[in-house]
Design an enzyme around this catalytic site. Structure first.
Site, PDB file in Angstrom:
ATOM      1  CB  SER A 149     -31.810   6.480 -24.989  1.00 11.03           C
ATOM      2  OG  SER A 149     -30.702   5.691 -24.639  1.00 11.03           O
ATOM      3  CG  ASN A 150     -31.623   1.115 -25.296  1.00 14.44           C
ATOM      4  OD1 ASN A 150     -30.965   0.778 -24.314  1.00 14.44           O
ATOM      5  ND2 ASN A 150     -31.067   1.314 -26.493  1.00 14.44           N
ATOM      6  NE  ARG A 151     -38.180   0.612 -19.820  1.00 17.65           N
ATOM      7  CZ  ARG A 151     -38.647   1.555 -19.000  1.00 17.65           C
ATOM      8  NH1 ARG A 151     -37.898   1.985 -18.005  1.00 17.65           N
ATOM      9  NH2 ARG A 151     -39.845   2.053 -19.189  1.00 17.65           N
ATOM     10  CB  SER A 152     -29.008  -0.823 -22.337  1.00 19.87           C
ATOM     11  OG  SER A 152     -27.700  -1.226 -21.990  1.00 19.87           O
ATOM     12  CB  ALA A 157     -29.088  -1.836 -25.760  1.00 20.08           C
TER      13      ALA A 157
END
Ligand code: CTP
Length: 217
Positions: free
Chosen positions: A21-24, A88
């Site tokens: 996943s990502n930091r959004s 994102a």
């Protein structure tokens, strides 16, 4: 106006207990959804997992994977006047998701990744959307140039661009400082809370929509 908004990160599974996943945080998309609702518009929020409450009176479709977000957008896009892609979305997903939890036997592990479908990039071409289309661009260099290339390539009416190499704005922050990239000019907005910025963006997006829908001549 009927407004579709994508928000948050996506989660691409590796095995039953792990994901990429990502930091959004999802904050910008949720603030936009709340601002459109407050101004009396009909909002459908399609979002990956976040820690934020869904704005009251917004319709909501929760999703996890990029592929699920694609399906949800595809199903609803054509009855929308305006679509804003603030999510994102993971650019890659895991090629072979393991059915069982991967054991830590080998010292190194290589995951093969495959590109996900570009949802924003499919809105005009594959989904035949003719309404007002807004994208985001998070860049660490050549902000205006890269954002303008995305505007053209993805058939957008506006790209909301931010420089994610700057501290204190964008991902994981309550404020943002964006460059609005229109088809014929760009405009830098001063740093503001995502709440205040959302209201300003709603005004700009409605202006673009009305201008686009006005009969020629
Ligand atoms: N986006 C999308 N679906 C994807 C990837 C991105 O809808 N699979 C949307 C995002 O929501 C955002 C915009 O496209 O509105 C920006 O995408 P980005 O990933 O920055 O653009 P790319 O064209 O993939 O370029 P790059 O990753 O090379 O910067």
């Amino acid at each position: 106006m009927k407004v579709l908004i994508t928000a948050g990160p996506t989660r691409e599974p590796i095995d039953p207990v792990r994901f990429l996943s990502n930091r959004s945080s999802g904050r910008m998309g949720y603030e936009l959804a709340a601002a459109f609702v407050r101004e009396g518009h009909e909002v459908l929020l399609i979002s990956g997992p976040t820690a934020i409450d869904v704005p009251e009176r917004a319709d909501f479709i929760p999703v996890e994977k990029a592929a699920d977000m694609y399906e949800a957008v595809d199903q609803h896009l054509n009855r929308m006047d305006i679509a804003i892609f603030a999510a994102a979305v993971a650019d890659y997903s895991v090629a072979n998701v393991a059915d069982n939890k991967i054991k830590k036997d080998p010292d190194t592990l290589t995951l093969a990744l495959v590109k996900t479908r570009d949802i924003l990039g499919s809105a005009r071409s594959d989904m035949n959307f003719t309404g007002t289309l807004i994208g985001f661009a998070a860049e660490t260099e050549n902000l205006e140039q890269y954002a303008r290339e995305k505007l053209t390539r993805k058939g957008c009416d506006l790209i909301i661009a931010n420089d994610v190499s700057k501290q204190g704005i964008g991902f994981e922050s309550d404020s943002n400082e964006v460059l609005l990239v229109h088809s014929d000019h760009s405009e830098a907005l001063p740093k503001a809370s995502k709440h205040d910025l959302a209201h300003q963006l709603v005004r700009t997006i409605l202006e673009i929509h009305l201008h686009k829908s006005a009969p020629a001549g």
